[in-house]
Design a protein around this motif. Structure first.
Motif, short mmCIF file in Angstrom:
data_model
loop_
_atom_site.label_atom_id
_atom_site.label_comp_id
_atom_site.label_asym_id
_atom_site.label_seq_id
_atom_site.Cartn_x
_atom_site.Cartn_y
_atom_site.Cartn_z
N ARG A 1 -2.49 5.93 -4.68
CA ARG A 1 -3.91 5.58 -4.47
C ARG A 1 -4.72 5.68 -5.76
N VAL B 1 -4.76 -3.22 7.05
CA VAL B 1 -4.23 -3.69 5.76
C VAL B 1 -3.43 -5.00 5.95
N PHE C 1 -6.70 -3.29 -1.16
CA PHE C 1 -6.28 -3.60 0.22
C PHE C 1 -7.51 -3.69 1.12
N LYS D 1 0.84 -1.20 0.00
CA LYS D 1 0.00 0.00 0.00
C LYS D 1 0.87 1.25 0.00
#
Length: 336
Positions: A279, A297, A292, A274
């Protein structure tokens, strides 16, 4: 001359030969027709269509890179033009003010200028006043000429600074538009090929509950699609903690291996993946994007299109397709 019996024999032989030839010709034609009717061109296999998509993508990808470069140059040049316009704005204001002054002087000259003043002087009788008025007219003329000259210089300065930027912008705009049109055409071809691929797969390409539909659902030949395709090819393999292939996987090991297959390195950890990816909004997901799960996560899956993901879920459950689970959703990222 041949005997009558010989002629009769020849005649019967020729008739029989012609009849036999006709029968053979008809039979051959029937076989040819049957053969033609029985032969059907097979539809392209899904793998062949994917190969065409890969080949088309290999044409598109360099063009996209060129488009990105030209578009970047165009954007940068536009920023330079805007910055220069901001600097030139006061100069343009000076030009406008100077032109306003010229207009005022011209109006004054028309109303009270050389013609009218000279007529008045010609009718006067004071020589000293005549000399003073001529001097005043000369000063006005000089000031007017200087003002016009300044205006011309300011205008020239503005045009000199602006023209090369306008020319460069026009060239970049043309290149940008041409590449954009080519890119759109090739993307449309890829979309058409992908539709053919899904049609070729049909509904019979599932592997029971593990692969209920075609996987990947969308394939464009880019790195994300190929990473998704790699994940699809692992469906059915066992989940093993800390494994990243080739025969067993855990969740982040599967996503890491998928992107490694297309030359992109990722850490073997969901949370670190991540942090390593920018994003992406749910509405903008593309094949290969990472999804995720959970607030901390601790799980990651790979998106394969149309709301489907491939996941290495947990102990005892092999790699499988799932619908994206928004109840567990945390965020999404795009490697590469």
């Amino acid at each position: 001359m041949a005997a009558p019996a010989t002629r009769a024999f020849r005649s019967r032989f020729l008739r029989r030969f012609k009849a036999t030839a006709v029968v053979l010709a008809v039979a051959s034609g029937f076989l040819l027709i049957q053969g033609s009717a029985g032969y059907a061109n097979p539809s392209p296999a899904p793998g062949d269509i994917e190969a065409q998509i890969d080949q088309t993508w290999n044409t598109l990808e360099p063009m996209i890179e060129k488009y990105n470069a030209v578009h970047g140059q165009y954007t940068a040049m536009q920023a330079k033009v805007n910055a220069l316009k901001a600097q030139i704005a006061p100069l343009q204001l000076q030009v406008d003010l100077a032109m306003t002054r010229v207009g005022a002087i011209s109006a004054q000259a028309y109303m009270f200028g050389p013609g009218s003043k000279l007529n008045a002087l010609m009718q006067g009788s004071d020589p000293a006043q005549f000399v003073d008025e001529l001097t005043t007219l000369d000063q006005i003329a000089r000031r007017e000429a200087a003002t016009v000259s300044d205006v011309a210089k300011l205008r020239d300065q503005y045009e000199v600074q602006k023209k090369p930027l306008d020319d460069a912008l026009a060239t970049l705009q043309q290149q940008n538009d041409d590449l954009s049109a080519q890119k759109t055409t090739i993307e449309a071809k890829i979309k058409q090929l992908d539709s053919m691929r899904l049609a070729a797969y049909g509904n019979g390409q599932g592997t029971g509950s593990l692969r209920p539909v075609t996987c990947p659902q969308v394939y464009t030949g880019d790195r994300g699609s190929r990473a998704a395709q790699f994940a699809c090819q692992q469906i059915g393999k066992r989940y093993v903690w800390a494994a990243d292939g080739p025969n067993t996987y855990d969740c982040s090991g599967l996503t890491e291996a998928g992107w490694r297959s297309v030359g992109v390195s990722l850490p073997h950890n969901a949370l670190e993946q991540k942090y390593a990816t920018p994003r992406v909004a749910v509405g903008d997901l593309r094949p290969g994007d990472l999804v995720f799960y959970y607030s901390d996560v601790h799980h990651v899956v790979i998106y394969v299109g149309n709301g489907w993901v491939v996941s290495a879920p947990t102990f005892g459950i092999p790699v499988e397709m799932q619908k994206i689970d928004m109840s567990r959703y945390n965020s999404a990222g795009r490697p590469g």
